[in-house]
Design a protein around this motif. Structure first.
Motif, mmCIF file in Angstrom:
data_model
loop_
_atom_site.group_PDB
_atom_site.id
_atom_site.type_symbol
_atom_site.label_atom_id
_atom_site.label_comp_id
_atom_site.label_asym_id
_atom_site.label_seq_id
_atom_site.Cartn_x
_atom_site.Cartn_y
_atom_site.Cartn_z
ATOM 1 N N TYR B 68 41.730 14.846 -6.904
ATOM 2 C CA TYR B 68 41.704 13.584 -7.633
ATOM 3 C C TYR B 68 40.253 13.151 -7.790
ATOM 4 C CZ TYR B 68 46.228 13.492 -5.277
ATOM 5 O OH TYR B 68 47.455 13.831 -4.782
ATOM 6 N N THR B 69 39.979 12.349 -8.810
ATOM 7 C CA THR B 69 38.704 11.632 -8.819
ATOM 8 C C THR B 69 38.952 10.128 -8.802
ATOM 9 O OG1 THR B 69 38.641 11.654 -11.227
ATOM 10 C CG2 THR B 69 37.436 13.398 -10.091
ATOM 11 N N ASN B 70 40.198 9.713 -9.027
ATOM 12 C CA ASN B 70 40.465 8.270 -9.151
ATOM 13 C C ASN B 70 40.870 7.643 -7.813
ATOM 14 O OD1 ASN B 70 42.905 9.458 -8.925
ATOM 15 N ND2 ASN B 70 43.868 8.391 -10.644
ATOM 16 N N ALA B 75 35.841 9.931 -5.429
ATOM 17 C CA ALA B 75 34.827 9.476 -6.385
ATOM 18 C C ALA B 75 33.464 9.331 -5.706
ATOM 19 C CB ALA B 75 35.251 8.155 -7.027
ATOM 20 N N LEU B 222 46.313 0.329 -1.476
ATOM 21 C CA LEU B 222 46.468 -1.093 -1.209
ATOM 22 C C LEU B 222 47.916 -1.548 -1.440
ATOM 23 C CD1 LEU B 222 43.729 -3.681 -1.991
ATOM 24 C CD2 LEU B 222 46.096 -4.244 -2.450
ATOM 25 N N PRO B 223 48.535 -1.219 -2.572
ATOM 26 C CA PRO B 223 49.946 -1.607 -2.740
ATOM 27 C C PRO B 223 50.851 -0.976 -1.673
ATOM 28 C CG PRO B 223 48.976 -0.984 -4.848
ATOM 29 C CD PRO B 223 47.977 -0.619 -3.791
ATOM 30 N N TYR B 226 50.522 -2.907 1.478
ATOM 31 C CA TYR B 226 51.153 -4.210 1.288
ATOM 32 C C TYR B 226 52.659 -4.115 1.507
ATOM 33 C CZ TYR B 226 52.759 -8.402 -1.177
ATOM 34 O OH TYR B 226 53.374 -9.570 -1.509
ATOM 35 N N GLU B 249 42.184 0.756 2.415
ATOM 36 C CA GLU B 249 43.005 0.195 1.340
ATOM 37 C C GLU B 249 44.365 -0.241 1.885
ATOM 38 O OE1 GLU B 249 41.510 3.662 -0.849
ATOM 39 O OE2 GLU B 249 42.068 2.531 -2.648
ATOM 40 N N GLY B 253 45.848 -4.092 2.089
ATOM 41 C CA GLY B 253 47.203 -4.430 1.670
ATOM 42 C C GLY B 253 47.950 -5.170 2.774
ATOM 43 N N ILE B 256 46.668 -8.769 2.952
ATOM 44 C CA ILE B 256 47.236 -9.576 1.860
ATOM 45 C C ILE B 256 48.685 -9.948 2.183
ATOM 46 C CG2 ILE B 256 47.881 -9.566 -0.588
ATOM 47 C CD1 ILE B 256 45.496 -7.676 -1.068
ATOM 48 N N ARG B 259 48.776 -12.751 4.753
ATOM 49 C CA ARG B 259 48.470 -14.065 4.164
ATOM 50 C C ARG B 259 49.692 -14.605 3.434
ATOM 51 N NH1 ARG B 259 42.592 -12.718 1.568
ATOM 52 N NH2 ARG B 259 41.482 -12.492 3.541
ATOM 53 N N ARG B 260 50.356 -13.735 2.718
ATOM 54 C CA ARG B 260 51.519 -14.186 1.954
ATOM 55 C C ARG B 260 52.620 -14.678 2.891
ATOM 56 N NH1 ARG B 260 53.569 -11.387 -3.593
ATOM 57 N NH2 ARG B 260 53.708 -13.418 -4.571
ATOM 58 N N TYR B 279 35.997 -2.634 -0.271
ATOM 59 C CA TYR B 279 36.749 -3.869 -0.082
ATOM 60 C C TYR B 279 36.672 -4.390 1.351
ATOM 61 C CZ TYR B 279 39.103 -2.969 -4.543
ATOM 62 O OH TYR B 279 39.396 -2.745 -5.858
ATOM 63 N N MET B 282 35.024 -7.861 2.061
ATOM 64 C CA MET B 282 35.755 -8.994 1.503
ATOM 65 C C MET B 282 36.922 -9.410 2.394
ATOM 66 S SD MET B 282 37.956 -8.878 -1.939
ATOM 67 C CE MET B 282 39.290 -10.045 -2.154
ATOM 68 N N PHE B 283 37.542 -8.430 3.054
ATOM 69 C CA PHE B 283 38.676 -8.746 3.919
ATOM 70 C C PHE B 283 38.230 -8.921 5.371
ATOM 71 C CE2 PHE B 283 40.753 -6.877 0.220
ATOM 72 C CZ PHE B 283 41.785 -7.779 0.022
#
Lengths: 347, 347
Positions: B68-70, B75, B222-223, B226, B249, B253, B256, B259-260, B279, B282-283
């Protein structure tokens, strides 16, 4: 390993004939060509690509130049390009040319001039004038994704149109205090942000909301959107009722910030993005969908057509984003919207 | 455009001498070589790479194959490889070989056999047996990042050690009900997840916590994190007091999701990741840091050394992750930890 002499011997032809049959250049009867190819297959012979290139003048290789690969859009376009090249038996030489780096300078000075490709796909490159000169000097077909190079075909999203329609969607839900978050923070990808911002401004102006236009710059990333949203959401008097984000990662950051501040999406804040990033579904994000992989595949179609026929007129293909409705937008509470809009205008 | 004949004429030497001077193969005096190079520079002459390759047997090109590269890790490694190759004047041919695809089959069947590279860097490839045969048949040096190929040097993180140390950190903060979230969901990158999971299990076992071992599979995204976290955090009786995530990641998730659900991190839930993804800051995520760009650069050093000296013994370099302390972990509330641990054991 078998060489061309072995192939020639097995096929019962001269080395020169075997070479012509394998390279596809010069006359060989169909029957002889079939015999040589069969012999090559049986012996597991793979021609030296250097020799084939010298004989045919073709490299069977496509150059791809982009400023980043570690961002969703670029990585997705790259995978689309690779898949389409694989289908056609073509190699991919990658040049990652981050703006302002020594690496980018060397790519333009040294690497591109080697012309190790039959054509070049430039993704979101935004070349400067002296770089455009270098691209022109290569003398190979060039196709752009996002932004055009010199004499190039282009595959691009109608960026302004996507942002305009997203903004119109918010206006139709009675939002007036709509902020555009993202872009303009000295990051990559400037022309796209400008186009999206222009689409937002246009929709606001057409609805008579010039006074409510508000751009909050941020890096085009999830952390960037988070930081910017914390700033604008903290003060309840000046808080917008809706945000249009420069991209879905910024939108996701804004939604995370809303949750942290206890602001319910969509009841107290509508958020709409652009891209349909892989995170969009998780954040129930209403967004304008583009499919970068398909743009990569389309660029490969265009570059191979231009290589096959250099006199072909370069095409410009403009794609329209499609709105994907999820649940991050809803109609505004009229009383709340009015007071927020007043606050935004400093009344 | 100037050809080699023009260069030879300007330098006052024969075409054969000019060719030897430019390709670096065969004897030419230093003085003559300097004169030829100066003439080439003045005329803007760029040698045909096909001709140079035929003359030298070198392509000055490195193949890079990855599934993969994504994704962040791939990456970042790719950008590290590209930067290091640019410094050395070497091209990069990219092969994206997603497991189970027709594209991957074609890469192994057709593309690699063309040997358009002097060496190959395989990133997280995890080749199957029949693919290993193909790699061996190429007869070019191979260096692996993450996982080893045949006869290859390797740059790898001590994955088990990173997870073990992250788990020990949680245990030192008196956590007992520690769940490992991520991996094992039929996604990419299986060996890394297995190694990280093994490190977690080892640390738990060494602390006498075999009974509390709990693996919650999820995609490494991340999903994915989550969704998995929503499942395990919803029931307050069986809720762990700490989560170690298969990657940052997944950790993001999980934060997040917390928090929810109104679960405070770190007061009610500690979360630790592995990677130091962009990320993480930020977390406020405490994590085990690796630097994939440096791994890519290291792989380039190794492949160029092996190309220069094919008899060189392949190296295995194992890197240790460094703990980055932020604020997603804290000491457990003893009463709460005991009841959660009991619940986790089904008491």
């Amino acid at each position: 390993m078998s060489g061309i002499a072995d192939v020639a011997q097995r096929a019962g032809v001269s080395k020169a004939t075997a070479s012509r049959a394998l390279s596809g250049s010069g006359y060989v009867s169909e029957k002889t060509r079939a015999r040589v190819l069969a012999a090559a297959r049986e012996l597991g012979y793979v021609p030296s690509t250097s020799a084939v290139s010298l004989a045919t003048g073709r490299t069977n290789n496509i150059g791809v130049i982009m400023p980043y690969t570690n961002r969703w859009f670029f990585a997705e376009v790259l995978e689309g390009i690779q898949a389409a090249l694989l289908e056609r038996g073509l190699d991919l030489t990658l040049y990652i040319a981050e703006p302002g780096t020594e690496g980018r300078r060397r790519i333009f000075e040294d690497f591109l001039a080697r012309k190790r490709f039959d054509g070049l796909i430039a993704v979101g490159l935004e070349p400067e004038d002296h770089e455009i000169e270098k691209l022109t000097a290569i003398g190979r077909p060039i196709v752009g994704v996002v932004s055009a190079g010199p004499h190039a075909g282009v595959v691009a999203l109608d960026e302004a149109g996507a942002a305009r329609r997203a903004t119109e969607h918010l206006i139709a839900l009675d939002h007036r205090a709509i902020a555009f978050v993202g872009g303009g923070a000295g990051t990559h990808y400037v022309s796209v942000d400008l186009a999206r911002l222009a689409g937002y401004r246009q929709a606001m102006a057409e609805a008579g909301l010039e006074q409510s236009i508000r751009h909050v710059p941020s890096p085009d990333s999830l952390p960037g959107g988070y930081e910017a949203a914390v700033d604008i959401l903290a003060d309840s008097r000046s808080r917008p009722t809706a945000i249009i984000a420069s991209c879905d990662e910024v939108a996701a950051g804004a939604i995370i910030a809303s949750r942290r501040l206890g602001i319910h999406v969509p009841a107290a804040l509508s958020v709409v993005g652009i891209d349909d990033h892989e995170y969009a579904e998780m954040f129930s994000l209403t967004t304008m969908r583009q499919v970068p992989r398909d743009q990569g595949a389309r660029a490969v179609e265009m570059i191979t057509a231009q290589i096959a026929d250099p006199d072909r007129e370069p095409e410009k293909v403009t794609l329209q984003a499609r709105m994907v409705m999820r649940s991050s937008t809803s109609a505004v509470d009229p009383a709340r919207a009015a007071s927020a809009a007043d606050a935004a205008r400093g009344r």
